[in-house]
Design a protein around this motif. Structure first.
Motif, PDB file in Angstrom:
ATOM      1  N   THR A   1      -2.332   3.486   2.169  1.00 11.09           N
ATOM      2  CA  THR A   1      -1.825   4.179   3.337  1.00 11.09           C
ATOM      3  C   THR A   1      -0.634   3.423   3.910  1.00 11.09           C
ATOM      4  O   THR A   1      -0.342   2.296   3.531  1.00 11.09           O
ATOM      5  N   ASP A   2       0.049   4.052   4.855  1.00  7.85           N
ATOM      6  CA  ASP A   2       1.245   3.447   5.443  1.00  7.85           C
ATOM      7  C   ASP A   2       0.901   2.617   6.668  1.00  7.85           C
ATOM      8  O   ASP A   2      -0.142   2.800   7.297  1.00  7.85           O
ATOM      9  N   ILE A   3       1.824   1.730   7.016  1.00  4.74           N
ATOM     10  CA  ILE A   3       1.728   1.020   8.281  1.00  4.74           C
ATOM     11  C   ILE A   3       1.776   2.049   9.405  1.00  4.74           C
ATOM     12  O   ILE A   3       2.657   2.926   9.413  1.00  4.74           O
TER      13      ILE A   3
ATOM     14  N   GLU B   1      -5.759  -3.180   7.505  1.00  3.85           N
ATOM     15  CA  GLU B   1      -5.202  -3.067   6.151  1.00  3.85           C
ATOM     16  C   GLU B   1      -3.972  -3.953   5.963  1.00  3.85           C
ATOM     17  O   GLU B   1      -3.841  -4.652   4.961  1.00  3.85           O
ATOM     18  N   PHE B   2      -3.049  -3.920   6.941  1.00  2.57           N
ATOM     19  CA  PHE B   2      -1.763  -4.592   6.780  1.00  2.57           C
ATOM     20  C   PHE B   2      -1.576  -5.798   7.712  1.00  2.57           C
ATOM     21  O   PHE B   2      -0.707  -6.629   7.463  1.00  2.57           O
ATOM     22  N   GLY B   3      -2.324  -5.831   8.814  1.00  5.94           N
ATOM     23  CA  GLY B   3      -2.078  -6.844   9.836  1.00  5.94           C
ATOM     24  C   GLY B   3      -0.905  -6.509  10.730  1.00  5.94           C
ATOM     25  O   GLY B   3      -0.580  -7.270  11.648  1.00  5.94           O
ATOM     26  N   PHE B   4      -0.252  -5.382  10.484  1.00  2.00           N
ATOM     27  CA  PHE B   4       0.945  -4.964  11.212  1.00  2.00           C
ATOM     28  C   PHE B   4       0.823  -3.511  11.649  1.00  2.00           C
ATOM     29  O   PHE B   4       0.116  -2.719  11.025  1.00  2.00           O
TER      30      PHE B   4
ATOM     31  N   THR C   1      -1.613 -11.456   8.565  1.00  2.00           N
ATOM     32  CA  THR C   1      -1.006 -11.257   7.249  1.00  2.00           C
ATOM     33  C   THR C   1       0.185 -12.180   7.031  1.00  2.00           C
ATOM     34  O   THR C   1       1.019 -12.364   7.929  1.00  2.00           O
ATOM     35  N   THR C   2       0.263 -12.739   5.854  1.00  2.00           N
ATOM     36  CA  THR C   2       1.434 -13.524   5.471  1.00  2.00           C
ATOM     37  C   THR C   2       2.668 -12.643   5.513  1.00  2.00           C
ATOM     38  O   THR C   2       2.674 -11.519   5.007  1.00  2.00           O
TER      39      THR C   2
ATOM     40  N   THR D   1       1.006  -7.554   1.016  1.00  2.00           N
ATOM     41  CA  THR D   1      -0.137  -6.651   1.009  1.00  2.00           C
ATOM     42  C   THR D   1      -1.336  -7.296   0.327  1.00  2.00           C
ATOM     43  O   THR D   1      -1.232  -8.328  -0.339  1.00  2.00           O
ATOM     44  N   ARG D   2      -2.489  -6.645   0.468  1.00  2.00           N
ATOM     45  CA  ARG D   2      -3.701  -7.104  -0.219  1.00  2.00           C
ATOM     46  C   ARG D   2      -3.514  -7.099  -1.729  1.00  2.00           C
ATOM     47  O   ARG D   2      -4.175  -7.848  -2.451  1.00  2.00           O
ATOM     48  N   GLN D   3      -2.610  -6.230  -2.200  1.00  2.00           N
ATOM     49  CA  GLN D   3      -2.359  -6.124  -3.636  1.00  2.00           C
ATOM     50  C   GLN D   3      -1.361  -7.165  -4.142  1.00  2.00           C
ATOM     51  O   GLN D   3      -1.009  -7.183  -5.320  1.00  2.00           O
TER      52      GLN D   3
END
Length: 309
Positions: A2-4, A26-29, A243-244, A209-211
């Motif tokens: 999904t998107d931010i 999901e993204f931290g953002f 998130t980094t 991302t997680r990926q």
């Protein structure tokens, strides 16, 4: 994937809380529009930031506070490094923090601000922007609380008189000698509770991302890029992700011009104990929660890691 999320704070908080929470998980953002910080104030602050960084180097260095961990005033180019980085970031910055009244019980944790005499109106403008950032941050934290199933005002006492810092950032035009092995801001996670960033319209900000892929973060003009910091990640046991992220060097014409931005690092109170929320402990998995730690101790531990303390 999904998107931010990109949400408007003109909507009721109950309507955006889970959209923000999903994006932070999901993204931290997330991108936040209609945040209430006046466009005129943002424009004035941007011009004053540019005016300060255009001052001669020796004038700027007069505002560097030795032994202050960079918490107030000027930090010269080539000082800060990301955790575990081998080279410094390609940036200089100015910090504005909270001014506490004399005798305040938390004053030992927060030094008074200093202000450059060379830029007229600097103090008044950035005091106003600091207050506007706090108000926007309060609204976002209320949405986060609702997403976590907490009372809407749960975070209010945790950040009251918090050690929040507003950073005016200048990434100078790239020079060959500067750029060898270094980027404007190496991959890192933020230390604080949440970060509210103005000025991310210029390309360069990316999250991991997680990926394991780098994803650009590109808010529309005037919107905030908001991300979770390590303190809130710890409080939620990773449910909301710190998130980094990084700011990469531009290519082409953009490499020959400066980049400016203004992040607001919203912090808990120095004496707040970061202890995992009960609702964020998975009793079935048996995974242990991180040990409780005060916000101040956590901050100092991290500042040492990035060469500021």
């Amino acid at each position: 994937m999904t998107d931010i999320a990109s949400v408007s704070l003109s909507r009721p908080l109950a309507d955006v809380a889970d959209e923000l929470g999903r994006s932070f998980s999901e993204f931290g953002f997330a991108i936040v529009r209609d945040h209430g910080i006046p466009a005129e104030l943002i424009a004035r602050a941007e011009e004053m930031s540019k005016a300060f960084f255009a001052l001669p180097d020796q004038v700027k260095r007069a505002y560097k506070i030795d032994g202050g961990s960079g918490a107030r005033g000027y930090t010269p180019f080539g000082t800060e490094k990301a955790k575990d980085a081998q080279v410094h970031d390609l940036k200089e910055f100015w910090h504005v923090g909270r001014d506490l009244p004399k005798g305040h019980p938390l004053s030992e944790f927060m030094a008074p601000n200093i202000w450059p005499a060379e830029v007229a109106g600097f103090k008044e403008t950035f005091e106003a922007l600091y207050a506007a950032f706090e108000t926007a941050g309060d609204t976002i934290l209320r949405a986060i609380a609702l997403h976590l199933g907490l009372a809407e005002d749960f975070f209010v006492p945790t950040v009251e008189d918090g050690n929040s810092v507003m950073r005016l950032l200048h990434y100078p035009p790239l020079e060959t000698a500067d750029a060898e092995g270094a980027i404007r801001a190496a991959a890192h996670g933020d230390i604080n509770t949440i970060t509210l960033l103005l000025g991310a319209e210029e390309a360069g900000l990316e999250l991991l991302t997680r990926q394991g892929e780098w994803l650009p973060v590109s808010p529309p003009e005037g919107a905030l890029a908001v991300n979770i910091g390590d303190m809130l990640d710890r409080l939620t046991n990773g449910k909301l992700r710190s998130t980094t992220h990084r700011v990469v060097n531009p290519m082409g014409e953009a490499a020959h011009r400066s980049r400016y931005s203004m992040p607001f690092f919203l912090h808990f109170r120095p004496d707040y104990i970061i202890e995992t929320l009960p609702g964020c402990i998975d009793s079935e998995s048996g995974a242990s929660a991180p040990a409780p730690i005060s916000s101040h101790d956590f901050l100092m531990q991290r500042l040492r890691e990035i060469n500021l303390a």
